[in-house]
Design a protein around this motif. Sequence first.
Motif, mmCIF file in Angstrom:
data_model
loop_
_atom_site.group_PDB
_atom_site.id
_atom_site.type_symbol
_atom_site.label_atom_id
_atom_site.label_comp_id
_atom_site.label_asym_id
_atom_site.label_seq_id
_atom_site.Cartn_x
_atom_site.Cartn_y
_atom_site.Cartn_z
ATOM 1 N N THR A 48 -6.504 -3.191 3.858
ATOM 2 C CA THR A 48 -7.552 -2.179 3.946
ATOM 3 C C THR A 48 -7.049 -0.830 3.453
ATOM 4 O O THR A 48 -7.822 0.102 3.320
ATOM 5 C CB THR A 48 -8.042 -2.034 5.402
ATOM 6 N N ASP A 49 -5.761 -0.721 3.207
ATOM 7 C CA ASP A 49 -5.186 0.534 2.739
ATOM 8 C C ASP A 49 -5.221 0.596 1.218
ATOM 9 O O ASP A 49 -5.460 -0.404 0.538
ATOM 10 C CB ASP A 49 -3.742 0.669 3.228
ATOM 11 N N THR A 50 -4.956 1.788 0.682
ATOM 12 C CA THR A 50 -4.840 1.933 -0.756
ATOM 13 C C THR A 50 -3.668 1.080 -1.228
ATOM 14 O O THR A 50 -2.555 1.212 -0.716
ATOM 15 C CB THR A 50 -4.606 3.400 -1.134
ATOM 16 N N PRO A 51 -3.882 0.165 -2.191
ATOM 17 C CA PRO A 51 -2.795 -0.716 -2.625
ATOM 18 C C PRO A 51 -1.611 0.064 -3.163
ATOM 19 O O PRO A 51 -1.762 1.117 -3.786
ATOM 20 C CB PRO A 51 -3.448 -1.560 -3.725
ATOM 21 N N GLY A 52 -0.418 -0.455 -2.914
ATOM 22 C CA GLY A 52 0.808 0.180 -3.381
ATOM 23 C C GLY A 52 1.755 -0.851 -3.966
ATOM 24 O O GLY A 52 1.334 -1.890 -4.475
ATOM 25 N N ALA A 53 3.060 -0.558 -3.856
ATOM 26 C CA ALA A 53 4.075 -1.414 -4.475
ATOM 27 C C ALA A 53 4.032 -2.837 -3.935
ATOM 28 O O ALA A 53 4.271 -3.803 -4.671
ATOM 29 C CB ALA A 53 5.451 -0.805 -4.253
ATOM 30 N N GLU A 54 3.718 -3.000 -2.653
ATOM 31 C CA GLU A 54 3.663 -4.340 -2.078
ATOM 32 C C GLU A 54 2.565 -5.169 -2.739
ATOM 33 O O GLU A 54 2.743 -6.367 -2.991
ATOM 34 C CB GLU A 54 3.421 -4.254 -0.566
ATOM 35 N N ALA A 55 1.437 -4.546 -3.014
ATOM 36 C CA ALA A 55 0.338 -5.244 -3.679
ATOM 37 C C ALA A 55 0.743 -5.679 -5.077
ATOM 38 O O ALA A 55 0.448 -6.803 -5.508
ATOM 39 C CB ALA A 55 -0.899 -4.354 -3.729
ATOM 40 N N ALA A 56 1.405 -4.792 -5.814
ATOM 41 C CA ALA A 56 1.839 -5.121 -7.170
ATOM 42 C C ALA A 56 2.849 -6.264 -7.156
ATOM 43 O O ALA A 56 2.806 -7.163 -8.018
ATOM 44 C CB ALA A 56 2.437 -3.891 -7.838
ATOM 45 N N ALA A 57 3.739 -6.266 -6.175
ATOM 46 C CA ALA A 57 4.720 -7.347 -6.065
ATOM 47 C C ALA A 57 4.029 -8.673 -5.753
ATOM 48 O O ALA A 57 4.396 -9.732 -6.293
ATOM 49 C CB ALA A 57 5.757 -7.009 -4.995
ATOM 50 N N PHE A 58 3.031 -8.635 -4.864
ATOM 51 C CA PHE A 58 2.281 -9.843 -4.525
ATOM 52 C C PHE A 58 1.581 -10.390 -5.766
ATOM 53 O O PHE A 58 1.604 -11.599 -6.033
ATOM 54 C CB PHE A 58 1.267 -9.528 -3.422
ATOM 55 N N TYR A 59 0.957 -9.515 -6.533
ATOM 56 C CA TYR A 59 0.242 -9.925 -7.743
ATOM 57 C C TYR A 59 1.204 -10.557 -8.749
ATOM 58 O O TYR A 59 0.888 -11.584 -9.363
ATOM 59 C CB TYR A 59 -0.443 -8.702 -8.343
ATOM 60 N N ARG A 60 2.376 -9.966 -8.924
ATOM 61 C CA ARG A 60 3.352 -10.524 -9.867
ATOM 62 C C ARG A 60 3.793 -11.921 -9.438
ATOM 63 O O ARG A 60 4.007 -12.793 -10.272
ATOM 64 C CB ARG A 60 4.565 -9.602 -9.980
ATOM 65 N N GLN A 61 3.916 -12.144 -8.139
ATOM 66 C CA GLN A 61 4.386 -13.434 -7.643
ATOM 67 C C GLN A 61 3.284 -14.487 -7.618
ATOM 68 O O GLN A 61 3.508 -15.645 -7.983
ATOM 69 C CB GLN A 61 4.965 -13.276 -6.240
ATOM 70 N N HIS A 62 2.090 -14.090 -7.184
ATOM 71 C CA HIS A 62 1.031 -15.056 -6.931
ATOM 72 C C HIS A 62 -0.031 -15.128 -8.027
ATOM 73 O O HIS A 62 -0.781 -16.106 -8.095
ATOM 74 C CB HIS A 62 0.358 -14.748 -5.592
ATOM 75 N N GLY A 63 -0.161 -14.073 -8.834
ATOM 76 C CA GLY A 63 -1.151 -14.079 -9.905
ATOM 77 C C GLY A 63 -2.539 -13.678 -9.473
ATOM 78 O O GLY A 63 -3.491 -13.786 -10.255
ATOM 79 N N TRP A 64 -2.684 -13.187 -8.241
ATOM 80 C CA TRP A 64 -3.963 -12.711 -7.732
ATOM 81 C C TRP A 64 -3.699 -11.745 -6.590
ATOM 82 O O TRP A 64 -2.600 -11.687 -6.043
ATOM 83 C CB TRP A 64 -4.848 -13.861 -7.258
ATOM 84 N N TYR A 65 -4.723 -10.990 -6.230
ATOM 85 C CA TYR A 65 -4.605 -10.041 -5.124
ATOM 86 C C TYR A 65 -6.011 -9.713 -4.630
ATOM 87 O O TYR A 65 -6.934 -9.534 -5.434
ATOM 88 C CB TYR A 65 -3.910 -8.756 -5.581
ATOM 89 N N ALA A 66 -6.192 -9.656 -3.324
ATOM 90 C CA ALA A 66 -7.479 -9.304 -2.731
ATOM 91 C C ALA A 66 -7.349 -7.995 -1.972
ATOM 92 O O ALA A 66 -6.430 -7.836 -1.155
ATOM 93 C CB ALA A 66 -7.966 -10.412 -1.800
ATOM 94 N N THR A 67 -8.240 -7.072 -2.237
ATOM 95 C CA THR A 67 -8.221 -5.771 -1.559
ATOM 96 C C THR A 67 -8.892 -5.873 -0.197
ATOM 97 O O THR A 67 -9.504 -6.886 0.146
ATOM 98 C CB THR A 67 -8.979 -4.718 -2.375
#
Length: 294
Positions: free
Chosen positions: A4-23
Motif C-alpha cells: 500500500t506504500d509508494t513502491p521502492g527498491a524492494e518492489a523493483a527487486a521483486f519485479y526483477r526476480q518474479h517478472g510481475w508486481y502488484a501495487t
Amino acid sequence: MATTDTPGAEAAAFYRQHGWYATGTVLPDELLDRANDVLSGLDADHRDLEPPASMKEFLAWPAGEPRPTRLNQYIALQYRAMADLAAHPALARTAALLTGSSRLRIFNTALIRKRPGAARQYARVGWHCDRAYWSTCSSDRMTTAWVPLQDTTVSMGTLTVLDGSHTWPDTAEISALRTARTFVTEDHDALWSRLDSLRSEAVTVDVRRIELRRGQVSFHHPLTVHGSGANHGAIARNAISVHYQDAANRYLPATEADGTPASYVHDEFVRRLPNGEPDYADPEICPPVWPPAG
C-alpha cells in the motif's frame, strides 16, 4: 507481492526476480468512476477525444453479437478518462521504477472486456508474452500495467502469470513459446501441454493468479508468460492494459518466421522518420508520461 506504500527498491527487486508486481490501492475512485462511465457509450461509438483519422476504422468494434473477450486498442486516444488513467503519476512512476527508466512514453493502451460465460469461443486469453507482438521494438525495458476497473477475482478470469518465466533459459522450446502470438486461441489444451513439456527442461512452471481490488494495478515484464481464464462471475470483467516504453525504444526492422517483414499496428499510424521508418516517439500516438509535464 502487493503493497500500500509508494513502491521502492524492494518492489523493483521483486519485479526483477518474479517478472510481475502488484501495487496496493494507488488509483482514486473518481478516476476509476470516470473510466467506467466510458463503457456505457463504448458500443455506441461515442468518443470525447479525436483520434487520428487514419485510425478510426481500426478502432471500431464490429456490430452484432460480440465475442466474450473483446479488445479495443488505443483506448487512451479515444477517451479523456482513459488518457488520464494511462498517464496517472502513480502508474508512470511505478513503471519507471520497475524498469529502471528515467523517461517513459505510452506505447499503446487497450480495453479488454471479458463478458461472463465459460462455454464460449474466445472466453479465455491464451498464454503469451507481450514481446511476441513487439518484435519491431529495440527495447527490452518495456512493461505493461494491467488495471482492472472493478474488484477482480480468480473466478472472474483475473490476470494469471507464470512466476519468473521472464528468466527462463532461451531454449528452442521456450523461444517458440515466447514468440507465439497466442493471445487469441481456441486450443488452450495445446498451450498447457507445451508448458508441461517445459518441466523436462528443469523449468519451474509456477502459476500465479493475481487477484486485485479496485484501485490496485499489476505490472508484468514483456517476457513474462501470462493469460487469463474465463469469467465465471456475474458481471463483465473490464480492464485497461497500458504498455509503457522507455525513451530509448525505437523501431527495429525484423522479420516473421516466414521471412516477411514484421510490423506493429503502430507502423501505419505514427509519423515517419527522415529514413522512412516509423517513429515510436510520435507524441500524438505515443505521448510522454514520465516525468510528468512541468
